[in-house]
Enzyme design. Structure first.
Site, PDB file in Angstrom:
ATOM      1  N   HIS A 131     -32.152  15.267 -53.396  1.00 50.78           N
ATOM      2  CA  HIS A 131     -31.564  14.373 -54.396  1.00 50.78           C
ATOM      3  C   HIS A 131     -32.577  14.165 -55.517  1.00 50.78           C
ATOM      4  O   HIS A 131     -33.787  14.213 -55.297  1.00 50.78           O
ATOM      5  CB  HIS A 131     -31.175  13.027 -53.760  1.00 50.78           C
ATOM      6  CG  HIS A 131     -30.368  12.180 -54.699  1.00 50.78           C
ATOM      7  ND1 HIS A 131     -30.947  11.394 -55.661  1.00 50.78           N
ATOM      8  CD2 HIS A 131     -29.032  12.034 -54.842  1.00 50.78           C
ATOM      9  CE1 HIS A 131     -29.988  10.787 -56.351  1.00 50.78           C
ATOM     10  NE2 HIS A 131     -28.818  11.165 -55.873  1.00 50.78           N
ATOM     11  N   GLU A 169     -26.328  17.241 -60.815  1.00 42.97           N
ATOM     12  CA  GLU A 169     -26.438  15.874 -61.330  1.00 42.97           C
ATOM     13  C   GLU A 169     -27.481  15.839 -62.450  1.00 42.97           C
ATOM     14  O   GLU A 169     -28.674  15.932 -62.159  1.00 42.97           O
ATOM     15  CB  GLU A 169     -26.928  14.916 -60.240  1.00 42.97           C
ATOM     16  CG  GLU A 169     -25.971  14.663 -59.143  1.00 42.97           C
ATOM     17  CD  GLU A 169     -26.317  13.357 -58.428  1.00 42.97           C
ATOM     18  OE1 GLU A 169     -25.420  12.536 -58.290  1.00 42.97           O
ATOM     19  OE2 GLU A 169     -27.483  13.156 -58.053  1.00 42.97           O
TER      20      GLU A 169
HETATM   21  O1  LIG Z   1     -26.173  10.141 -55.466  1.00 44.55           O
HETATM   22  C1  LIG Z   1     -25.536   9.727 -56.423  1.00 44.55           C
HETATM   23  C2  LIG Z   1     -25.905  10.038 -57.782  1.00 44.55           C
HETATM   24  O2  LIG Z   1     -27.265   9.976 -58.029  1.00 44.55           O
HETATM   25  C3  LIG Z   1     -25.074   9.382 -58.841  1.00 44.55           C
HETATM   26  O3  LIG Z   1     -25.377   8.027 -58.970  1.00 44.55           O
HETATM   27  P1  LIG Z   1     -24.429   7.130 -59.908  1.00 44.55           P
HETATM   28  O4  LIG Z   1     -23.037   7.292 -59.397  1.00 44.55           O
HETATM   29  O5  LIG Z   1     -24.957   5.735 -59.743  1.00 44.55           O
HETATM   30  O6  LIG Z   1     -24.580   7.636 -61.309  1.00 44.55           O
END
Ligand SMILES: O=C[C@H](O)COP(=O)(O)O
Length: 214
Positions: free
Chosen positions: A85, A133
């Site tokens: 992550h 992401e």
């Molecule tokens: O693991 C989830 C992601 O980092 C997205 O986070 P978020 O939905 O707060 O932008």
């Protein structure tokens, strides 16, 4: 669509969110799962919600103080794990080792990456899925599917070029059902999200909204 809710270390009630995930999962064709902190895995899994770990280390049983062993999270009730992550980045060799450790323990794997080039590299390691992401959009509430649709389409293309069996998720700023639909329209098979549920005043309502159009 797969909706994977990462609770990070947000100060929410992991069991209450997990109960909402379990209930919403029963009312939709989508697959909804929750990834609590390692310390909460067992309590969350006991709710019956599909439970994921946020991380495993590239280690085996032995002298690894402070590390997270894949077998232990599986024993606690996790059926899958995030790896690499954006908030828990690993070296490429360690991503490879963590995928191997997760597979050894029977865990499903989602390897996260920042951009399509990294997605291609992640897909080459043979996980079940990858998740793109853009770090700058994480936690902003601005959905990647709207702010940077090209990155999602390019990530899908990059993963498919390497291994068509690897699913692609996208994440960052996803908080509504429309965001999830937009992600699907870009070729994503799921979404990874956190703040839209973990920081919501009413996590159940947030989850219901996420899956409503699916
Ligand atoms: O693991 C989830 C992601 O980092 C997205 O986070 P978020 O939905 O707060 O932008």
């Amino acid at each position: 669509m797969f909706v994977l809710v990462n609770l990070k270390t947000y100060p929410c009630d992991p069991v209450a969110v997990a109960e909402a995930v379990r209930d919403v999962n029963e009312s939709t064709d989508a697959r909804v799962a929750v990834a609590p902190q390692a310390a909460h895995l067992e309590r969350v899994a006991e709710t019956g919600a599909e439970t994921w770990a946020q991380h495993v280390d590239p280690i085996d049983y032995g002298s690894n103080t402070g590390h997270t062993l894949a077998e232990s999270v599986a024993e606690a009730g996790a059926v899958g794990t995030l790896i690499n992550h954006s908030e828990q980045r690993l070296k490429l060799a360690d991503v490879d080792g963590a995928v191997e450790a997760a597979e050894r323990a029977g865990l499903e794997t989602v390897v996260c990456a920042n951009n399509p080039a990294q997605i291609g590299a992640a897909a080459a390691l043979g996980p079940d899925a990858v998740a793109v992401e853009p770090p700058e959009l994480i936690g902003t509430g601005t959905p990647v599917s709207q702010a940077d649709p090209d990155i999602v389409e390019d990530a899908v293309e990059a993963a498919q070029a390497v291994d068509a069996d690897v699913s692609v998720l996208c994440g960052a700023g996803i908080s509504t059902g429309d965001d999830v639909v937009a992600a699907g329209d870009l070729g994503s098979e799921g979404v990874l999200l956190a703040s839209g549920v973990a920081k919501a005043d009413d996590p159940t309502a947030a989850l219901e909204d996420l899956v409503a159009p699916l």
